[in-house]
Design an enzyme around this catalytic site. Structure first.
Site, mmCIF file in Angstrom:
data_model
loop_
_atom_site.group_PDB
_atom_site.id
_atom_site.type_symbol
_atom_site.label_atom_id
_atom_site.label_comp_id
_atom_site.label_asym_id
_atom_site.label_seq_id
_atom_site.Cartn_x
_atom_site.Cartn_y
_atom_site.Cartn_z
ATOM 1 N N CYS A 112 9.137 0.513 -1.554
ATOM 2 C CA CYS A 112 8.064 -0.413 -1.921
ATOM 3 C C CYS A 112 6.658 0.199 -1.872
ATOM 4 O O CYS A 112 5.734 -0.331 -2.482
ATOM 5 C CB CYS A 112 8.119 -1.642 -1.035
ATOM 6 S SG CYS A 112 9.721 -2.473 -1.090
ATOM 7 N N HIS A 239 1.603 -4.690 -1.658
ATOM 8 C CA HIS A 239 2.970 -4.822 -2.160
ATOM 9 C C HIS A 239 3.345 -6.293 -2.143
ATOM 10 O O HIS A 239 3.128 -6.998 -1.152
ATOM 11 C CB HIS A 239 3.917 -4.006 -1.275
ATOM 12 C CG HIS A 239 5.355 -4.363 -1.469
ATOM 13 N ND1 HIS A 239 5.934 -4.443 -2.716
ATOM 14 C CD2 HIS A 239 6.332 -4.701 -0.577
ATOM 15 C CE1 HIS A 239 7.198 -4.798 -2.588
ATOM 16 N NE2 HIS A 239 7.462 -4.957 -1.298
ATOM 17 N N ASN A 270 9.649 -9.930 -5.752
ATOM 18 C CA ASN A 270 9.389 -8.617 -5.164
ATOM 19 C C ASN A 270 9.972 -7.567 -6.106
ATOM 20 O O ASN A 270 11.187 -7.470 -6.266
ATOM 21 C CB ASN A 270 10.055 -8.564 -3.787
ATOM 22 C CG ASN A 270 9.900 -7.222 -3.093
ATOM 23 O OD1 ASN A 270 9.670 -6.196 -3.720
ATOM 24 N ND2 ASN A 270 10.064 -7.215 -1.777
#
Length: 314
Positions: A112, A239, A270
């Site tokens: 990530c 993120h 996500n």
């Protein structure tokens, strides 16, 4: 002295949208349960599009926005954790798709935080004179790693890509600040994507506690390292892990009341290494951030790795 800056952005998401109501038909969940825990209402899911398709579409848009052509690029960096092919690796395949002749090209996998790692390495390459114009791309097909019977993970992730075109500039025009990066490898098993038929799993509470207690001081350090108090920033793009995590970090940073905080996770889920450039590109496209605005980027997640820097908007 030579430095670098982002001159254009681009993003791409596959057209298929999976809503919370759609997920309700697959697992024991509902819209209220998902939104109360992670803040997500929709995510985009790739069907026929490959990872290279996603990355190339975003990169092509960044080139078009900058008025540049593929033959002017001499470095391609792709951040991803979902590449199915070991060779040719994703950056090489994207370069071939775009028709970029003889570039340096490599993939970065810090999950990530990958885009901020990739952006830092491109900035370093340009400062060292090893490149003059770089495509830095975050691209993921997270849907390839999902167990659609596991409601703790299948509600979270989506697919997409974002790209930044980075160019050499004189030092006084620098637009990418010093990176703050690192890992907590002893907690690396908190997020795993393992095996030849990979499935993502995570220790949700471990990640949540780590992100909400450790990331804000590191993000503040990245701002100060670039010469900015957080109150001077025009935007914050973390993120896009979870809306509660994003809001918790932003609340601890000391941002100005009118600072723009990216919350693309609500509509995109996500998207791991794609989440920061995807969210940043959308904010610029919508005019919520303007050219020259200082924006703090900060990625964190699998590894457990983190990285962030202040950039100026193109």
């Amino acid at each position: 002295m030579t430095a670098s800056r982002i001159v254009a952005l681009g993003h791409y998401q596959p057209p298929k949208v999976l809503s919370n109501d759609d997920l309700k038909k697959l697992v024991d969940t509902d819209d209220e349960w998902i939104r109360s825990r992670v803040g997500i209402r929709t995510r985009h899911i790739a069907e026929d599009e490959t990872l290279v398709d996603l990355a190339a579409e975003a990169a092509q848009k960044a080139l078009a926005h900058a008025g540049r052509t593929a033959d002017q690029v001499d470095l391609v960096v792709v951040a991803t954790c979902t590449a199915a092919e070991r060779s040719p690796y994703t950056a090489a395949a994207v370069a071939a798709r775009l028709g970029i002749p003889t570039p340096a090209a490599y993939d970065v996998n810090t999950v990530c935080s990958g885009f901020s790692y990739a952006l830092a390495t491109a900035d370093h390459a340009i400062r060292a004179g090893a490149a003059t114009r770089a495509l830095v791309i975050g691209a993921e097909r997270m849907s390839d790693t999902i167990d659609w019977t596991d409601r703790t993970t299948c509600v979270i992730f989506g697919d997409g890509a974002g790209a930044a075109l980075v160019e050499a500039v004189p030092d006084e025009q620098a637009g990418i600040g010093p990176v703050v990066w690192g890992t907590e490898p002893e907690k690396g098993d908190a997020v795993t994507i393992s095996g030849w038929d990979p499935t993502i799993s995570q220790q949700g509470q471990t990640v949540f506690r780590w992100a909400t207690t450790k990331i804000a001081p590191l993000a503040r350090q990245a701002a100060l390292k670039a010469g900015h108090d957080p109150s001077e920033l025009r935007g914050f793009v973390a993120h896009q892990a979870n809306l509660r995590i994003i809001d918790a970090i932003a609340g601890k940073l000391g941002l100005a009341e009118d600072a723009v905080v990216a919350r693309d996770v609500v509509d995109s889920g996500n998207t791991s290494a794609a989440s920061i450039p995807l969210a940043l590109s959308k904010l610029v496209e919508r005019g919520e951030l303007n050219s020259g605005d200082p924006v703090l980027l900060f990625g964190f997640g699998g590894g457990l790795a983190y990285a962030g820097q202040v950039v100026r908007c193109p």
